[in-house]
Scaffold this active site. Sequence first.
Site, PDB file in Angstrom:
ATOM      1  N   ARG A  54      21.720   6.439 -32.582  1.00 38.44           N
ATOM      2  CA  ARG A  54      22.658   5.320 -32.497  1.00 38.44           C
ATOM      3  C   ARG A  54      24.060   5.741 -32.111  1.00 38.44           C
ATOM      4  O   ARG A  54      24.667   5.177 -31.211  1.00 38.44           O
ATOM      5  CB  ARG A  54      22.801   4.610 -33.852  1.00 38.44           C
ATOM      6  CG  ARG A  54      21.898   3.453 -34.059  1.00 38.44           C
ATOM      7  CD  ARG A  54      21.630   3.337 -35.520  1.00 38.44           C
ATOM      8  NE  ARG A  54      20.974   4.561 -35.929  1.00 38.44           N
ATOM      9  CZ  ARG A  54      19.651   4.751 -35.810  1.00 38.44           C
ATOM     10  NH1 ARG A  54      18.891   3.813 -35.341  1.00 38.44           N
ATOM     11  NH2 ARG A  54      19.102   5.899 -36.172  1.00 38.44           N
ATOM     12  N   THR A  55      24.594   6.713 -32.837  1.00 37.17           N
ATOM     13  CA  THR A  55      26.010   7.018 -32.645  1.00 37.17           C
ATOM     14  C   THR A  55      26.247   7.508 -31.218  1.00 37.17           C
ATOM     15  O   THR A  55      27.126   6.998 -30.512  1.00 37.17           O
ATOM     16  CB  THR A  55      26.477   8.061 -33.677  1.00 37.17           C
ATOM     17  OG1 THR A  55      26.125   7.577 -34.969  1.00 37.17           O
ATOM     18  CG2 THR A  55      27.962   8.278 -33.607  1.00 37.17           C
ATOM     19  N   LYS A  83      26.142  31.805 -27.144  1.00 38.99           N
ATOM     20  CA  LYS A  83      26.601  33.142 -26.703  1.00 38.99           C
ATOM     21  C   LYS A  83      27.699  33.669 -27.620  1.00 38.99           C
ATOM     22  O   LYS A  83      28.272  34.713 -27.369  1.00 38.99           O
ATOM     23  CB  LYS A  83      27.174  33.058 -25.284  1.00 38.99           C
ATOM     24  CG  LYS A  83      26.201  32.585 -24.241  1.00 38.99           C
ATOM     25  CD  LYS A  83      26.911  32.566 -22.884  1.00 38.99           C
ATOM     26  CE  LYS A  83      26.095  31.870 -21.826  1.00 38.99           C
ATOM     27  NZ  LYS A  83      26.894  31.600 -20.622  1.00 38.99           N
ATOM     28  N   ARG A 104      30.140  15.147 -32.796  1.00 35.99           N
ATOM     29  CA  ARG A 104      29.421  15.254 -34.079  1.00 35.99           C
ATOM     30  C   ARG A 104      29.118  16.724 -34.304  1.00 35.99           C
ATOM     31  O   ARG A 104      28.667  17.416 -33.386  1.00 35.99           O
ATOM     32  CB  ARG A 104      28.128  14.457 -34.049  1.00 35.99           C
ATOM     33  CG  ARG A 104      27.248  14.785 -35.247  1.00 35.99           C
ATOM     34  CD  ARG A 104      26.076  13.873 -35.389  1.00 35.99           C
ATOM     35  NE  ARG A 104      26.500  12.533 -35.763  1.00 35.99           N
ATOM     36  CZ  ARG A 104      25.654  11.555 -36.093  1.00 35.99           C
ATOM     37  NH1 ARG A 104      24.358  11.775 -36.071  1.00 35.99           N
ATOM     38  NH2 ARG A 104      26.096  10.370 -36.426  1.00 35.99           N
ATOM     39  N   HIS A 133      32.049   9.998 -41.730  1.00 30.33           N
ATOM     40  CA  HIS A 133      31.493   9.392 -40.514  1.00 30.33           C
ATOM     41  C   HIS A 133      32.305   8.119 -40.234  1.00 30.33           C
ATOM     42  O   HIS A 133      31.822   7.002 -40.410  1.00 30.33           O
ATOM     43  CB  HIS A 133      30.022   9.068 -40.740  1.00 30.33           C
ATOM     44  CG  HIS A 133      29.246   8.722 -39.503  1.00 30.33           C
ATOM     45  ND1 HIS A 133      29.842   8.446 -38.287  1.00 30.33           N
ATOM     46  CD2 HIS A 133      27.911   8.597 -39.300  1.00 30.33           C
ATOM     47  CE1 HIS A 133      28.896   8.168 -37.402  1.00 30.33           C
ATOM     48  NE2 HIS A 133      27.725   8.255 -37.990  1.00 30.33           N
TER      49      HIS A 133
HETATM   50  C1  NCD Z   1      24.112   8.163 -40.320  1.00 34.51           C
HETATM   51  C2  NCD Z   1      24.639   9.581 -40.207  1.00 34.51           C
HETATM   52  O1  NCD Z   1      24.450  10.227 -39.167  1.00 34.51           O
HETATM   53  O2  NCD Z   1      25.286  10.003 -41.144  1.00 34.51           O
HETATM   54  N1  NCD Z   1      23.481   7.751 -39.134  1.00 34.51           N
HETATM   55  C3  NCD Z   1      24.222   7.108 -38.196  1.00 34.51           C
HETATM   56  O3  NCD Z   1      25.095   7.679 -37.596  1.00 34.51           O
HETATM   57  N2  NCD Z   1      24.024   5.806 -38.029  1.00 34.51           N
HETATM   58  C4  NCD Z   1      23.245   7.948 -41.504  1.00 34.51           C
HETATM   59  C5  NCD Z   1      22.061   8.837 -41.667  1.00 34.51           C
HETATM   60  O4  NCD Z   1      21.788   9.712 -40.832  1.00 34.51           O
HETATM   61  O5  NCD Z   1      21.377   8.648 -42.658  1.00 34.51           O
END
Ligand code: NCD
Length: 306
Positions: A54-55, A83, A104, A133
């Site tokens: 999703r993200t 590397k 991320r 997040h």
């Molecule tokens: C969340 C995360 O990555 O922290 N997912 C997301 O980005 N929607 C929640 C999860 O992974 O449980």
Amino acid sequence: MTRQSNFIRPSDWSTTEYEEAFRLADLILQKPEEFSHSCEGKVLASLFFEPSTRTRLSFEAAFNRLGGRVIGFSDQGNTSTTKGESLSDTLRIIEGYVDLIVMRHFLEGAAFLGSQVLTKVPIINAGDGSHQHPTQTLTDLFTLHRYHKLDEDLTIGLCGDLKFGRTVHSLIEALEIFGGRNYVCISPKDLALPDHVKSKITKGKVTYVEDLSEVMGDLDVLYMTRVQKERFVSKQEYERLKDFYILDQEKMQRAKKDMIVMHPLPRVMEIEKSLDRDPRTVYFEQAHLGMYIRMSLMMRLLGVDK
Ligand code: NCD
């Protein structure tokens, strides 16, 4: 519109900045075609050192829909970190190629480190380990804002893995900016909210319980989370805790008629699939709204009006 530099943690923004971002996202939702050239000529780097569906895709779709272009990776195995290149060197190289970075990373504080080494372009934290997040929080608050007023006196149940679940950590930090709420933290003791998050609750009221059924009827919002398998050192411990909560028809019958169920997704076993038909479950809509609020966020960070 003021130029914002980075978005690393929810407390980087004031309530006014959140409200402006929601207003813009509402406008984009109504007339997306009017924004289809807003980021023309701009390039986004989408750097995902940890898995994501999703993200990552909502950021990339969002930037494409704004007319921008996207470069990046979704697997650190393809990068020079294998590397031995340091994260700060990687970021300093990439900032010469793009206008905005979304990252991320599995390490807590990675995005903050990025904000310290980058001098030319803004960086967005798309999740740093089990820490924060903030763009999921934007998604969560934007969803809440479409169902409730953000200054309403809501009782919000936070259920599941409150220890490793970074979305809960960020959501609490953000709700505190909005004056706090009645939080009902529902978790087994071994997955309880960590002290560094507890200490942020200075305005809201909080109760800690283990039994979900017992509090269902009190909640205006139930925010479910999955047990974060990838953060466990012991597989046995994960197996013991993974199905601690399963939201089902029986529990939903105890809930208010207008309660909403949110979840950052992905869902594993913690919400029965049959509940997807219950109009009170809004997690798919929540994920959909995430793309619009990310469009709004990126426009703000780039200082683009329309
Ligand atoms: C969340 C995360 O990555 O922290 N997912 C997301 O980005 N929607 C929640 C999860 O992974 O449980």
